[in-house]
Design an enzyme around this catalytic site. Structure first.
Site, PDB file in Angstrom:
ATOM      1  N   GLN A 124       0.575  -1.317  -0.152  1.00 42.56           N
ATOM      2  CA  GLN A 124      -0.009   0.207   0.092  1.00 42.56           C
ATOM      3  C   GLN A 124       0.795   1.141  -0.109  1.00 42.56           C
ATOM      4  O   GLN A 124       0.660   2.246  -0.809  1.00 42.56           O
ATOM      5  CB  GLN A 124      -0.934  -0.184   1.190  1.00 42.56           C
ATOM      6  CG  GLN A 124      -1.867  -0.814   1.029  1.00 42.56           C
ATOM      7  CD  GLN A 124      -2.921  -1.196   2.352  1.00 42.56           C
ATOM      8  OE1 GLN A 124      -2.815  -0.510   3.171  1.00 42.56           O
ATOM      9  NE2 GLN A 124      -3.960  -1.987   2.194  1.00 42.56           N
TER      10      GLN A 124
ATOM     11  N   ASP B  58      -2.282 -11.518   4.869  1.00 42.96           N
ATOM     12  CA  ASP B  58      -3.649 -11.632   4.908  1.00 42.96           C
ATOM     13  C   ASP B  58      -4.168 -12.894   5.389  1.00 42.96           C
ATOM     14  O   ASP B  58      -5.163 -12.890   5.717  1.00 42.96           O
ATOM     15  CB  ASP B  58      -4.441 -11.068   3.734  1.00 42.96           C
ATOM     16  CG  ASP B  58      -4.095  -9.307   3.537  1.00 42.96           C
ATOM     17  OD1 ASP B  58      -3.793  -8.789   4.425  1.00 42.96           O
ATOM     18  OD2 ASP B  58      -4.379  -8.845   2.472  1.00 42.96           O
TER      19      ASP B  58
ATOM     20  N   ARG C  80     -11.606 -10.911   7.643  1.00 42.53           N
ATOM     21  CA  ARG C  80     -10.602 -12.188   7.708  1.00 42.53           C
ATOM     22  C   ARG C  80     -10.625 -13.024   9.038  1.00 42.53           C
ATOM     23  O   ARG C  80     -10.787 -14.285   8.839  1.00 42.53           O
ATOM     24  CB  ARG C  80      -9.365 -11.882   7.226  1.00 42.53           C
ATOM     25  CG  ARG C  80      -9.381 -11.119   6.079  1.00 42.53           C
ATOM     26  CD  ARG C  80      -7.820 -11.163   5.424  1.00 42.53           C
ATOM     27  NE  ARG C  80      -7.647  -9.918   4.256  1.00 42.53           N
ATOM     28  CZ  ARG C  80      -8.194 -10.102   3.114  1.00 42.53           C
ATOM     29  NH1 ARG C  80      -8.632 -11.484   2.586  1.00 42.53           N
ATOM     30  NH2 ARG C  80      -8.038  -9.243   2.186  1.00 42.53           N
TER      31      ARG C  80
HETATM   32  C1  S3P Z   1      -2.736  -4.731  -0.207  1.00 45.57           C
HETATM   33  C2  S3P Z   1      -1.503  -4.709   0.847  1.00 45.57           C
HETATM   34  C3  S3P Z   1      -1.353  -5.314   2.052  1.00 45.57           C
HETATM   35  C4  S3P Z   1      -2.574  -6.228   2.356  1.00 45.57           C
HETATM   36  C5  S3P Z   1      -3.970  -5.387   1.880  1.00 45.57           C
HETATM   37  C6  S3P Z   1      -3.986  -5.214   0.580  1.00 45.57           C
HETATM   38  C7  S3P Z   1      -2.816  -4.111  -1.145  1.00 45.57           C
HETATM   39  O1  S3P Z   1      -1.194  -4.487   3.041  1.00 45.57           O
HETATM   40  O2  S3P Z   1      -2.574  -6.445   3.753  1.00 45.57           O
HETATM   41  O3  S3P Z   1      -5.113  -6.277   2.389  1.00 45.57           O
HETATM   42  O4  S3P Z   1      -3.702  -4.205  -1.978  1.00 45.57           O
HETATM   43  O5  S3P Z   1      -1.795  -3.248  -1.668  1.00 45.57           O
HETATM   44  P1  S3P Z   1       0.139  -3.672   3.383  1.00 45.57           P
HETATM   45  O6  S3P Z   1       0.757  -3.443   1.990  1.00 45.57           O
HETATM   46  O7  S3P Z   1       0.209  -2.421   3.875  1.00 45.57           O
HETATM   47  O8  S3P Z   1       0.894  -4.703   4.201  1.00 45.57           O
END
Ligand code: S3P
Length: 425
Positions: free
Chosen positions: A166, A312, A386
């Site tokens: 993210q 996840d 989840r």
């Molecule tokens: C996601 C990245 C993950 C994941 C989230 C979706 C994404 O988070 O836990 O459910 O779509 O980029 P982080 O990258 O912050 O760990």
């Protein structure tokens, strides 16, 4: 909503098709919305999170419509328009963090709001790099609501302490609008859907191990076929391995190597899953997974570079580990405390209620197996989709009926979950 689950006496059998990947669905709305041209997005997620992203881009003036319940048409000139009302990201951290990167480089201001859980999630992780790029973001002590005052941005060379897709995506999307080059480096490789899709849509983007560099680029719209979500498939992989006599096929599962940590862990536990019909679709690997029951799973250690590849899946991996002989240790997963709930604390409190031998550590948990799942308790899902689905899987092998409070939160990522379980019964 209180959902009751009872032990399955016969195994899960047959075939299911896993719905669209949530991460890819978000990106498949965002990127074509800032690209030039018209495209069709097939197999879009029915989860509420991805619908929050859809609504926001509509609000930002993009000509985007559902043709049917899973197909979208997007027609954009690549230019977003200011919304006079706040943009509601609902429960979705991915929506908030990724669109912040896009909005920081616009020539208008925006406000992003979210629900109670989202408003508690840390946003400093994106505010810090975006500010270094010249962005102006106001928050409530590092939390949403975020007021983003659009600015001209400049490239940056940013080393992140977190391996977070993210944060990486947020910086890369800001990099699309920033003067010069933007480089993001992370300690371990997190999911790379952003890199793959931006490359597919014509961005100037290059990766080198755990670094990725993007140049200010214009995107060109192209049709996208969204693969199934391995994070949704994970509930079924776990169920197949622990519910006696199970043997079934999960079709159309995304197999991007940055997401297949669950498959490696099953192998480390001496479980068996077989991949069939693997191929590439719109830049992503996809295939079918055959899973069958295994009564001789063994515990393992999950740490370091494993973590971003299965972050996840850790709640359902905890359920799986409760059925493995010996110790399973999860470490370096402190960011689990910043998800839709504090997943370390909540997993430990709820799984303990049904007889799982699980101990909390600062950055993960330790499970000693194999234990009988007692059931006969009411588990709280803490508004976390989840957790709700992981507890449901535990219920399938519980001695007594299990009740799960807040089961309706499964709509966030996987509204079809229970219907697909019933299809295999
Ligand atoms: C996601 C990245 C993950 C994941 C989230 C979706 C994404 O988070 O836990 O459910 O779509 O980029 P982080 O990258 O912050 O760990």
């Amino acid at each position: 909503m209180l959902k009751k689950v009872s032990k399955l006496n016969n195994g899960l059998k047959g075939e299911i098709t896993i719905p669209a990947d949530k991460s890819v669905s978000h990106r498949a709305v965002m990127f074509p919305s800032v690209a030039k041209g018209r495209c069709i997005i097939k197999n879009f997620s029915s989860g509420a999170d991805c619908h929050s992203t859809f609504n926001i881009f509509k609000q930002l003036g993009v000509d985007i419509e559902f043709i049917d319940d899973k197909t979208l048409s997007i027609n954009s000139d690549g230019i977003l328009k200011r919304s006079s009302t706040p943009l509601d990201a609902g429960n979705s951290g991915t929506t908030t963090r990724l669109i912040s990167g896009i909005l920081a480089g616009q020539n208008f201001d925006s406000v992003i709001i979210g629900d109670e859980s989202l408003s508690k999630r840390p946003m400093k992780r994106i505010i810090e790099p975006l500010t270094l790029m010249g962005a102006n973001i106001e928050s409530v002590d590092g939390h949403a609501p975020l007021t983003i005052k659009g600015r001209k941005l400049h490239g940056v060379n940013y080393s992140s302490k977190l391996a977070s897709a993210q944060v990486k995506s947020c910086v890369l999307l800001a990099g699309l609008y920033a003067k010069g080059e933007t480089t993001f480096t992370e300690p371990y490789l997190s999911r790379n859907h952003t890199e793959l899709l931006l490359n597919y849509l014509g961005a100037e983007i290059k990766t080198d191990k755990t670094s990725v560099t993007i140049k200010q680029s214009e995107l060109e719209a192209k049709d996208i076929n969204i693969v199934g979500d391995i994070s949704s498939a994970a509930f079924f992989i776990a169920a197949g391995l622990i519910v006696p006599n199970s043997d079934f096929i999960i079709k159309n599962v995304g197999l991007n190597p940055t997401r297949t940590g669950i498959i490696d862990i099953v192998k480390r536990m001496d479980g068996e899953v077989n991949i069939l019909n693997q191929h590439n679709d719109s830049g992503e690997e996809v295939g079918d997974i055959k899973v069958h029951y295994n009564d001789s799973l063994k515990g393992c250690t999950i740490q370091g570079e494993d973590i971003p590849r299965l972050i996840d899946e850790l709640p359902v991996i905890a359920v799986l580990a409760s059925q493995a002989e010996g110790q399973t240790i999860v470490k370096n997963a402190e960011d689990l405390r910043n998800k839709e709930s504090d997943r370390i604390k909540c997993l430990v409190s709820e799984l303990t209620k049904i007889g799982v031998n699980i101990k909390e550590t600062s950055d993960g948990f330790i499970i000693n197996g194999k234990t009988n799942i007692k059931g006969g308790a009411e588990l709280e899902s803490y508004h976390d989709h989840r957790l709700a689905m992981s507890f449901y899987i535990a219920g399938l092998i519980a001695e007594k009926e299990l009740a799960i409070n807040g089961f309706e939160w499964t709509k966030i990522s996987f509204p079809e979950f229970e219907e697909l379980v019933h299809k295999l019964v």
